[in-house]
Motif scaffolding. Structure first.
Motif: not given
Length: 362
Positions: A208, A231-232, A176, A202, A178, A198, A204-206
């Motif tokens: 956070k 959600t991220n 991830t 959202e 971060s 953000a 972009e799965p990797d």
């Protein structure tokens, strides 16, 4: 012969600004005396009596007196107690600018606003030497309060964090990417734009986000989050300084500030210095103040102020650009080691005031 400086006031000795100055003077051969009281324990007029008692028991007469931040209400008292030493005032922030203009805690025509303006003006004029954190802030103080800019000296905020010189694990070795932010949720930080960026990222799965803190705009941020429902983002309450260092160490990118106020354009926030010291890529708004020290794509990444689209674009581009991450890490390490150590920050200031005040300082 050892020289002595007395830190005077109601300052927090553990606050980064004061720690850096303390370490800097000590590294330049000064003995540091602490003449301070806790304003929570001794509020109002009683703090002056307590400071008087500490002053009366000082065994050494200092060569210099530094009214540490926040000290606007105490410069006159320092002048009264120490008539001979050079009185240095750390005008790290203007009360009027912070409380009235930037945070808008009360009307600029209220008695509180008048009090803040008068305390700024009075303390700045009473001090022999003024220090602040950027040249942009120096120019503001000189113009707003009608004082000579020659009286004001810049000492960058720096950080008390021991610089990271060890290898940094890049995102290619992690699952991830971060993105870290911590703050007190005041307007100049521009947290709204971080939330909106953000949301744009959202899918972009990797990728956070972690946002740490609370403060003046907490209700506004809570309402925005409820509306956008990103959600991220992980929200955490305020952390101790040691915990913050740990959280920054875990991050791949540290965010600075993105607010659109005039004050936001005149400061380099603590979080930028902290990210640099921990050898992290740092992304912050492009302002005149940050350009006094930082260079885009060399030791920091700039984005537009108040622009969530540009911020999201810069975050995504950096996530996918490992060579640039490596450049920012290398640039941060070089900058911290070459320009931001406490000894050097204070040495440059001492050299200037020794030249300008040689007749009083020996």
């Amino acid at each position: 012969m050892s020289r002595t400086i007395c830190f005077f006031g109601i300052y927090n000795p553990d606050y980064s600004r004061n720690l850096v100055l303390t370490k800097g003077f000590q590294a330049n051969g000064f003995t540091v005396l602490n003449c301070r009281v806790d304003p929570k324990r001794y509020p109002g007029l009683i703090k002056y009596w307590q400071l008087f008692k500490i002053w009366r028991n000082l065994e050494v007469k200092p060569d210099l007196v530094l009214v540490a931040w926040p000290g606007h209400s105490l410069v006159w008292f320092a002048r009264l107690l120490f008539p001979r030493p050079l009185i240095i005032f750390d005008a790290f922030t203007s009360l009027f600018d912070s409380n009235v203009i930037d945070r808008q805690l009360y009307s600029r025509y209220s008695w509180r606003a008048f009090r803040d303006y008068w305390l700024d003006w009075f303390s700045l004029h009473l001090a022999d030497v003024i220090i602040t954190d950027t040249l942009e802030n120096a120019k503001y103080l000189a113009k707003q309060f009608n004082i000579s800019i020659k009286k004001i000296n810049r000492i960058f905020v720096g950080t008390s964090i021991v610089p990271n010189v060890s290898p940094v694990i890049l995102a290619k070795d992690k699952k991830t990417f971060s993105v870290h932010f911590h703050g007190t949720f005041i307007p100049l930080q521009g947290i709204e734009w971080i939330i909106r960026s953000a949301k744009l990222l959202e899918k972009e799965p990797d990728l956070k986000f972690r946002i740490i803190g609370s403060g003046q705009e907490s209700a506004k941020i809570t309402a925005l989050v409820a509306d956008l429902r990103p959600t991220n983002i992980e929200f955490l309450p305020r952390q101790s300084f040691a915990e913050l260092v740990e959280k920054i160490t875990e991050a791949d990118l540290v965010l600075g500030i993105f607010g659109t106020s005039d004050k936001a354009s005149r400061v380099i926030p603590n979080k930028v210095f902290e990210g640099l010291a921990l050898a992290k890529p740092v992304l912050t708004a492009d302002t005149p103040a940050v350009r006094e020290l930082l260079t885009d794509h060399e030791n920091v990444l700039f984005s537009k102020t108040g622009d969530s689209v540009d911020l999201a674009t810069k975050i995504l581009a950096l996530k996918n650009n490992l060579p640039e991450q490596e450049q920012l890490i290398a640039g941060a390490k070089y900058l911290v080691q070459s320009k931001l150590n406490p000894q050097q920050l204070v040495a440059e200031f001492l050299a200037k005031i020794e030249n300008e005040n040689r007749s009083r300082y020996s």
